[in-house]
Design a protein around this motif. Structure first.
Motif, mmCIF file in Angstrom:
data_model
loop_
_atom_site.group_PDB
_atom_site.id
_atom_site.type_symbol
_atom_site.label_atom_id
_atom_site.label_comp_id
_atom_site.label_asym_id
_atom_site.label_seq_id
_atom_site.Cartn_x
_atom_site.Cartn_y
_atom_site.Cartn_z
ATOM 1 N N PRO A 122 40.673 32.139 38.748
ATOM 2 C CA PRO A 122 39.980 32.845 37.665
ATOM 3 C C PRO A 122 38.468 32.600 37.690
ATOM 4 C CG PRO A 122 41.039 30.879 36.815
ATOM 5 C CD PRO A 122 41.458 30.996 38.243
ATOM 6 N N SER A 123 38.026 31.643 38.521
ATOM 7 C CA SER A 123 36.586 31.375 38.632
ATOM 8 C C SER A 123 36.100 31.722 40.035
ATOM 9 C CB SER A 123 36.286 29.896 38.338
ATOM 10 O OG SER A 123 36.982 29.054 39.231
ATOM 11 N N SER A 168 38.790 37.425 25.268
ATOM 12 C CA SER A 168 39.352 36.100 24.980
ATOM 13 C C SER A 168 40.835 36.041 25.357
ATOM 14 C CB SER A 168 39.185 35.760 23.498
ATOM 15 O OG SER A 168 37.822 35.679 23.161
ATOM 16 N N LYS A 169 41.562 37.150 25.104
ATOM 17 C CA LYS A 169 42.986 37.191 25.449
ATOM 18 C C LYS A 169 43.206 37.200 26.959
ATOM 19 C CE LYS A 169 45.023 39.326 21.336
ATOM 20 N NZ LYS A 169 45.832 40.461 20.809
ATOM 21 N N LEU A 170 42.232 37.782 27.686
ATOM 22 C CA LEU A 170 42.371 37.898 29.139
ATOM 23 C C LEU A 170 42.190 36.562 29.867
ATOM 24 C CD1 LEU A 170 40.557 41.242 30.084
ATOM 25 C CD2 LEU A 170 42.980 40.682 30.398
ATOM 26 N N ILE A 171 41.460 35.635 29.253
ATOM 27 C CA ILE A 171 41.172 34.354 29.927
ATOM 28 C C ILE A 171 42.449 33.623 30.354
ATOM 29 C CG2 ILE A 171 40.178 32.059 29.631
ATOM 30 C CD1 ILE A 171 37.953 33.379 27.952
ATOM 31 N N PRO A 172 43.401 33.388 29.456
ATOM 32 C CA PRO A 172 44.639 32.718 29.903
ATOM 33 C C PRO A 172 45.491 33.607 30.805
ATOM 34 C CG PRO A 172 44.833 33.353 27.604
ATOM 35 C CD PRO A 172 43.408 33.600 27.981
ATOM 36 N N ILE A 173 45.374 34.924 30.644
ATOM 37 C CA ILE A 173 46.175 35.849 31.452
ATOM 38 C C ILE A 173 45.769 35.768 32.926
ATOM 39 C CG2 ILE A 173 46.626 38.290 31.933
ATOM 40 C CD1 ILE A 173 46.500 38.800 28.906
#
Length: 297
Positions: A122-123, A168-173
């Motif tokens: 994700p990074s 914000s919801k996409l970060i854990p996804i």
């Protein structure tokens, strides 16, 4: 790294009737370049607008393995800078110098072994092997789940739906998607490798007793791996080297005969005979052909 993949041709009953390297023509390379540019462009754009995303990253090589690689190519007459962080272009320069020479396959394979495995993240941490600061799998020959995930994100962005709440919801996804995709990729690679090894073993089972030309592709404490032009690899176990007592030299990746001083090195061209095949364990075994043994005496 121009390391050929294996093409296995089966008959209607699933029996391997031909095994050869995949051929990559000019058109294949052109398409690959288009894909690389597209993937880099998408990854860079999404990174700069700070949208949660699934990147394809490739970390710097394993230092210990890279040092061994540098020592090996130095013994072949090629120099790579030491004592500082190695840049991809320095390694690419070596690959260009060995292109078309007998040591090309061995140098490419050894460099590949020094590389870390690419994975999803994700990074954005860059892609060493491609010397790319930004990279993702936006387009690829085989549709992957990471492609689907980032296509959804791009679509949401184009449709104006990526507000702060959605980001914000996409970060854990994307975190879960990256982790799961990396894990499943390893499982798929292992399954593919096992099937390839099985079909190669089945193919060689019909060719026990036949002679082949090959190159020493790996040297270990327990023997020599020899790869044939069709990409099939087999083992000459150290106990089958009966003409002398051989000692493994890790620094030069070679086998040295204690009495005869005969040396078997990575990249040596040899003539072998297929002695046996273990289908259950997907293993192929070779021995030096009589002609090869006579030349070495």
């Amino acid at each position: 790294l121009d390391i050929p993949e294996t093409k296995i041709i089966l008959d209607e009953k699933g029996k391997p009737i031909e095994i050869r390297p995949y051929e990559r023509g000019v058109s294949n390379r052109i398409i690959e370049e288009f894909m690389l540019v597209c993937n880099e462009t998408i990854a860079e754009h999404m990174n700069k607008i700070e949208v949660p995303f699934v990147y394809r990253i490739h970390e710097n090589p394993n230092e210990e393995k890279l040092t061994k690689f540098k020592e090996f190519v130095f013994n072949l007459g090629y120099h790579v800078k030491t004592g500082e962080e190695t840049k991809p272009k320095e390694l690419q320069a070596v690959i260009e110098k060995v292109k078309g020479k007998k040591e090309e396959k061995v140098v490419s394979t050894l460099l590949l072994r020094a590389m870390m495995q690419a994975k999803y993240s994700p990074s954005n941490e860059g892609h060493f092997g491609l010397a790319a600061e930004y990279y993702c799998h936006f387009t690829s020959p085989i549709r992957r789940y990471p492609d689907l995930q980032i296509h959804r994100i791009i679509k949401e962005k184009l449709n104006g739906k990526l507000d702060e709440k959605r980001r914000s919801k996409l970060i854990p996804i994307v975190d879960v998607a990256a982790k799961q995709s990396s894990e499943m990729e390893r499982v798929a690679q292992e399954a593919e490798r096992e099937v390839d090894d099985l079909k190669k073993a089945e193919y060689m089972k019909e060719r026990v007793g036949e002679e082949f030309n090959g190159i020493i592709s790996s040297v270990t404490t327990f023997g020599l791996f020899v790869e044939l032009p069709n990409t099939i690899e087999g083992l000459i176990h150290v106990t089958d080297l009966k003409d002398d007592y051989y000692i493994y030299d890790e620094n030069t990746m070679s086998m040295l005969g204690e009495r005869s001083k005969k040396v078997y090195r990575l990249g040596d061209e040899v003539k072998v005979i297929c002695t046996r095949v273990d289908i259950d364990n997907r293993e192929v075994y070779f021995d030096f052909a009589e002609e090869e043994k006579e030349e070495n005496e």
